[in-house]
Scaffold this active site. Structure first.
Site, PDB file in Angstrom:
ATOM      1  N   SER B 126     -70.954  -1.469  56.709  1.00  0.00           N
ATOM      2  CA  SER B 126     -69.683  -1.359  55.744  1.00  0.00           C
ATOM      3  C   SER B 126     -68.956  -2.583  55.441  1.00  0.00           C
ATOM      4  CB  SER B 126     -68.853  -0.355  56.232  1.00  0.00           C
ATOM      5  OG  SER B 126     -68.222  -0.606  57.535  1.00  0.00           O
ATOM      6  N   ASN B 128     -69.933  -5.464  54.317  1.00  0.00           N
ATOM      7  CA  ASN B 128     -70.558  -6.005  53.087  1.00  0.00           C
ATOM      8  C   ASN B 128     -70.123  -5.170  51.783  1.00  0.00           C
ATOM      9  OD1 ASN B 128     -73.138  -6.585  55.241  1.00  0.00           O
ATOM     10  ND2 ASN B 128     -72.279  -8.171  54.044  1.00  0.00           N
ATOM     11  N   TYR B 237     -63.131 -19.060  62.137  1.00  0.00           N
ATOM     12  CA  TYR B 237     -62.894 -17.337  61.660  1.00  0.00           C
ATOM     13  C   TYR B 237     -61.810 -17.190  60.757  1.00  0.00           C
ATOM     14  CZ  TYR B 237     -67.394 -15.930  64.176  1.00  0.00           C
ATOM     15  OH  TYR B 237     -68.833 -15.702  64.402  1.00  0.00           O
ATOM     16  N   HIS B 392     -65.592 -14.345  70.639  1.00  0.00           N
ATOM     17  CA  HIS B 392     -65.845 -15.803  69.966  1.00  0.00           C
ATOM     18  C   HIS B 392     -65.459 -17.083  70.716  1.00  0.00           C
ATOM     19  CE1 HIS B 392     -68.579 -14.189  66.928  1.00  0.00           C
ATOM     20  NE2 HIS B 392     -67.625 -13.397  66.441  1.00  0.00           N
ATOM     21  N   HIS B 394     -64.278 -19.676  73.752  1.00  0.00           N
ATOM     22  CA  HIS B 394     -65.024 -20.485  74.949  1.00  0.00           C
ATOM     23  C   HIS B 394     -64.117 -20.628  76.068  1.00  0.00           C
ATOM     24  CE1 HIS B 394     -67.819 -22.422  71.825  1.00  0.00           C
ATOM     25  NE2 HIS B 394     -67.844 -21.379  71.610  1.00  0.00           N
ATOM     26  N   ASP B 412     -66.113 -31.618  70.653  1.00  0.00           N
ATOM     27  CA  ASP B 412     -66.280 -30.207  71.026  1.00  0.00           C
ATOM     28  C   ASP B 412     -67.591 -29.781  70.537  1.00  0.00           C
ATOM     29  OD1 ASP B 412     -64.088 -27.537  72.223  1.00  0.00           O
ATOM     30  OD2 ASP B 412     -66.137 -27.203  71.182  1.00  0.00           O
ATOM     31  N   HIS B 443     -67.042 -28.525  77.621  1.00  0.00           N
ATOM     32  CA  HIS B 443     -65.575 -29.014  76.852  1.00  0.00           C
ATOM     33  C   HIS B 443     -65.071 -30.152  77.616  1.00  0.00           C
ATOM     34  CE1 HIS B 443     -66.551 -25.073  75.529  1.00  0.00           C
ATOM     35  NE2 HIS B 443     -65.976 -25.435  74.629  1.00  0.00           N
TER      36      HIS B 443
HETATM   37 ZN   LIG Z   1     -65.856 -25.144  72.416  1.00  0.00          ZN
END
Ligand SMILES: [Zn+2]
Ligand SMILES: [Zn+2]
Lengths: 702, 702
Positions: B126, B128, B237, B392, B394, B412, B443
């Site tokens: 949905s 999209n 994002y 998402h 780290h 990174d 990292h």
């Molecule tokens: Zn990272």
């Protein structure tokens, strides 16, 4: 104080002449403006720093060495600034500096840090002294008319003549040498000759110390360039060698136009300039032999050479090069090039597909370039079928490089050296230059039995150039055929490379390595490439979690094996991503005696205690056989767009490669999908001889 | 045929309104011209391709999926082209396309490839479908006035309302979700509301399905951004999330200016836009969390957001961003930005040193940027003292990045993913994203006992943000202090990072990691850097010819050990070359319980059967101790110029680093040579507590 005359200066008449100064005085705007300002800054900063002429003490890189280098550049800049502006602060500065040198030079003995064979007095080696005199004689010429007779005589007798004498009869072995070091000496002495009216210097410069023509400038023009203007060490060194050639030639043209020096040997000097420009991609020289990769067409030498070439040819397409150089020489040619650019009249330079013959006679092989599109983002195949290139040469006969989309894609390592970086072995060539960069496996050419060509015997290598068998051009493809039968005993190598130029898809390369041998050997064909591996289709592929060196010597000791897989007879494929484009390498082999073939993925880094090597990568196609053919297609395709988040044509177009021997030679058929097929037809000279002809046929169903 | 009315269109009133269209009709030249032409090409090519509305069949990436995506972009481009040109070919095209959808949509069931939780009808998910409606409702709005009443009613009842209903009451869990997927749905439904006069849709969009304000657009504005406009997943994002926010806000502003939506929550939307722009370097987003590194400010989302921000603020310095974007949005803001650039009136954007707080309440740590110079070639330190950043995120609390001279220097890894590259696991996140990219050792932050923070327990990680203890700015330095006490049990970590800005030399970084623990641990502090190692001064250094993995899990299984040496207590130094600048990292430690410290050079590549990882490199500083301090200076210095063949200042300036605890905290003194000394003074909160204050003192003998 110095006895400077009050009369305004006459125009100079050496490299720069009346026309140059006239053009510079009237010009403004564009790249020229920037270059003018840059010269004024050098001159003003020099005057602000004052006259500093230290007693010679340090070797290259040391303080007195660098100061004497700064001085000749400062004198040149100030003298030119005087000519442009008429401001006598600049001529005074040059007069004072020259006087300081004239006070010191007669007292000098050989330099305390002198180089054995070629010592200097101001510098540790006479090469630097010759360069010093090339600049200084021009500075003198630009301001001499402001001097009193007495000052002029003093500068001539205590400085210019002594230095010229030292560089000529004082070092006959260098002066008469057919080598670019000799060219600097010859140019320096000849320019003093013109600037002071000493015809004897000029004659010696042109025809050697004994004035018989067995050495000197003409002989150097005869022997240091091939008939196509190629310099055997490659473009990196050619660029350096070019400066004294073009400067001295311009001085000859100014003073003795009847000599028509730029027409000598069918215009060899212009050919040398054009060739140096063309042996580049996207602004950087092709890293042939010992070459550092960050050097290119923006160097001072090529800026100067370009303007002189324009002066002679009025070739408007040279403005396309000047545009990329982003500056111009301060000369009539520079003014003209700047004007063309400022007026939006740049004509694209036409980079040709071309054979650049090697050797004074043009019979020592060739560097062959196959091109499609321009030199900034187009496609370029470089086939290195040359001679060894003397001491700076690499054992890389029949190697190739591939450029596309502005990038080096199939790469040559170049030299292992960090020029001027003291912490890296004083900026000299590193050990790894010998153990890696020169070795055959460091190149994209066949390695037999894990040894380098000629077993890295330089004498043998110098005597055995590769052969440029053929160069064929038509609407479908440009093709080069190279051969070397002496690199490995009992192994005859022929390589055919075609740059195919389809109408509807990207240009691609067909590559065929034909090996003839009566006995079994281990064949390794490396492909050094730039980019991120996307995938491959090898069977029984194994990736190693422990990386070990591929061998103990000949360059293999630096290569770490990261993964390995079996190669099928044909249609093996490796795809990688470089920049925003995909590259697929599809390959196979034909060898009756072969049992199994492998592909090895490697990366550099073993036996490199000082972190001297770049961590470059590649694959090696390995095959054990007697006679064999290793063929491949390399194709750019598709696009990766990170900003707009799309990817197109990420898969290879090649459906199949089909190689088969024929009565007259062989055929390799490439099915590119969508009804498009290309066949490379290879033809032997006669029964049982090697391949000598090639042609690509396009078949389209549409 | 379609019942299109002949009257000329009125201006639209959604994201684009009367002002926008008026400005576009009058504008020409500059970036706008290019952007106008680009839109016309999309519209013309769409018309040439004809109306293709396939029955939904394929999942993401497949034909019908891509065709429906093409269609909404085509309708948008054509509708806008109609508004600009008045040419009814464009409005006809949109009318036909909408009609085709209106014929099909009522017959559709859920998509055959539907995603479990959030199925669509036209698309597999949905999300999209919401994006489709955001574009399509705007296209409708721009051409609706050319339609007959009958056509308008048919499109509303058979298409716009059904899709809006499906996205709202048809999927309450998505519509009412405080997440950017929810924002797309809310924006889509709200925009249909404005375009068709359905106030109920608008109200639901603003306040949630039940119109109580516990969900909907306002609530999303309250909770999805921190008070500084930071989005917890990071800029990669954030960029994606931004589009529906700014577009829908602009539609609200057009229709209900009294709501003053851009002033809501102290101007949170403008803060979000500015923050996204600022969390970048040289055009690319800081690769925080799951981020692909080639994405940046040139994306469509930021081009649109920038113009809307300019529309609201008239901030001329936004033109500096538009200049880098090299295009503008087709709107009044875009017209204005293009004009500023064309008239040479660009005002430099002032990138600040700043704390960007994380969390809706601003109390979930912060991303802190320390800057010197501009954002294209200046110096930037990024201190990541944030929360986890959800799925998402780290495991990288207290990590840092360093940018200089246009390059990523201390890096990174970003995400392990090749977006849209099918051969790389269908373009999805790769296994290595979890096994490498998310791990702590990937990292530049401390790893304790070779484990990752929170043992990669996401729930635990989500609950425990880092703390931004302090941010101090004065003439000498910008300083950030971050802390995390929960990442490793029994280990308290404080990190102080100062960007020192001397007047006479390049800015440099002082970095102090302070570790408090009662028990012995193995501490690994990685530094991932870009460039070629020049040299180091480690004792007993050994380079390995066989490279083995550094461990078996937590990321270590991918790291190959290439060399190792003993670290002295202080003044260990590593120098590398990146681009044309040198970087020296000088470091030491203070730990009473430590026996020996080592430095390990590593490279990625083990346990990577599909060649998925970049072959990045770094060093790990290893120490076994209980409490300890690991300090360092990172300094850019000198220049490598390959074209002009010179090198200057290739050696580190640091003579010594001297760390000593004091009664009130500690002092780190950096002797930079030539009489220049900097002391970082660290101060505890009170007796036995942690460091909470910092200051850099400059001492100059001159
Ligand atoms: Zn990272
Ligand atoms: Zn080479």
């Amino acid at each position: 104080l110095l006895g400077v005359a009050s009369a305004a200066a006459a125009s100079p008449s050496l490299v720069l002449n009346e026309d140059d100064i006239g053009a510079l005085r009237e010009a403004s705007g564009g790249l020229l403006e920037t270059s003018l300002q840059a010269n004024k800054i050098v001159a003003d900063e020099a005057i602000a720093a004052g006259i500093v002429v230290p007693w010679p003490k340090d070797a290259g890189g040391g303080y007195t060495h660098e100061q004497h280098k700064r001085n000749y550049k400062a004198m040149y800049a100030a003298a030119l600034q005087y000519q442009i502006s008429g401001d006598t602060r600049y001529s005074h500065y040059v007069a004072e500096m020259l006087s300081a040198y004239a006070d010191m030079y007669p007292q000098l003995d050989l330099h305390p840090e002198k180089k054995e064979q070629t010592p200097g007095k101001l510098f540790w080696q006479s090469l630097n002294e010759a360069v010093w005199l090339v600049y200084t004689s021009q500075a003198y010429d630009m301001v001499a008319e402001t001097f009193s007779d007495e000052l002029r005589d003093r500068l001539k007798n205590n400085l210019l003549f002594p230095v010229a004498d030292y560089l000529s009869k004082g070092q006959p072995q260098t002066f008469d040498k057919i080598h670019n070091h000799g060219t600097w000496a010859v140019a320096a002495v000849g320019m003093v000759g013109y600037a002071t009216g000493r015809d004897d210097y000029v004659e010696q410069a042109l025809k050697g110390l004994d004035r018989r023509g067995n050495s000197g400038f003409y002989k150097q023009l005869d022997e240091l360039f091939s008939p196509d203007g190629y310099y055997t060490e490659g473009p990196y060194y050619q660029r350096y060698a070019l400066m004294p050639f073009v400067w001295f030639a311009k001085a000859i043209e100014t003073n003795e136009p009847d000599k028509a020096i730029f027409k000598y040997r069918d215009g060899i000097l212009l050919k040398a300039i054009y060739t140096t420009l063309e042996l580049s991609y996207n602004g950087l020289f092709l890293p042939i032999n010992d070459a550092i990769k960050d050097k290119g067409i923006k160097t001072e030498e090529l800026v100067q050479a370009l303007a002189i070439a324009y002066d002679i040819t009025a070739d408007k397409s040279l403005s396309d090069i000047a545009r990329q150089q982003e500056r111009v020489s301060l000369s009539a040619g520079g003014v003209a090039l700047s004007k063309i650019i400022a007026e939006g009249e740049v004509v694209p330079y036409n980079y040709p597909s071309k054979v650049y013959r090697d050797g004074a006679d043009g019979e020592q092989g060739a560097l062959t370039l196959l091109r499609s599109g321009d030199n900034e983002s187009g496609t370029l195949v470089v086939a290195k079928n040359t001679s060894q290139g003397m001491g700076h040469g690499h054992y890389d006969r029949l190697s190739w490089q591939f450029y596309d989309d502005g990038h080096e894609v199939v790469t040559d390592y170049g030299a292992a050296r960090y020029l001027n970086v003291e912490a890296k072995y004083g900026g000299h060539y590193l050990t790894e230059n010998k153990t890696w960069a020169k070795q055959t496996v460091a190149h994209n050419t066949l390695v037999v039995d894990k040894a380098s060509q000629f077993d890295t015997d330089l004498d043998k290598a110098n005597k055995n150039p590769a052969e440029q068998v053929a160069f064929i051009q038509d609407n479908v493809a440009d093709i080069s055929i190279g051969r070397i039968n002496t690199a490995y005993e009992g192994v005859q190598l022929t390589r055919i490379q075609a740059l195919v130029k389809p109408k509807s898809i990207e240009p691609f390369v067909i590559d065929v390595v034909s090996i003839e041998s009566d006995t079994q050997h281990l064949y390794d064909l490396p492909l050094h490439f730039n980019g991120q591996v996307i995938d491959h289709n090898l069977e029984n592929s194994e990736s190693f979690n422990i990386w070990k060196p591929l061998g103990k010597s000949n360059g293999y000791q630096h290569m770490l094996l990261r993964s390995e897989g079996n190669s099928a007879t044909t249609n093996n494929r490796l795809t990688w991503l470089m920049g925003d484009r995909f590259y697929s390498y599809t390959y196979g082999y034909q060898a009756e005696s072969a049992k199994q073939a492998n592909t090895l993925f490697f990366q550099l880094g073993a036996n490199d205690p000082n972190h001297n090597l770049r961590r470059d990568q590649g694959v090696v196609r390995r095959l054990k056989a007697d006679s064999a053919v290793m063929y491949a297609v390399l194709e750019p395709h598709g696009e990766y767009n990170g900003t707009a988040e799309y990817v197109r044509n990420s898969y290879s177009r090649v459906n199949s490669l089909d190689y088969k021997p024929t009565k007259t030679g062989a055929e390799l058929t490439v099915d590119m999908g969508q009804g498009l097929t290309y066949t490379l037809i290879l033809t032997k000279g006669d029964e049982n001889s090697s391949l000598v002809k090639a042609k690509v046929i396009e078949l389209s169903e549409n």
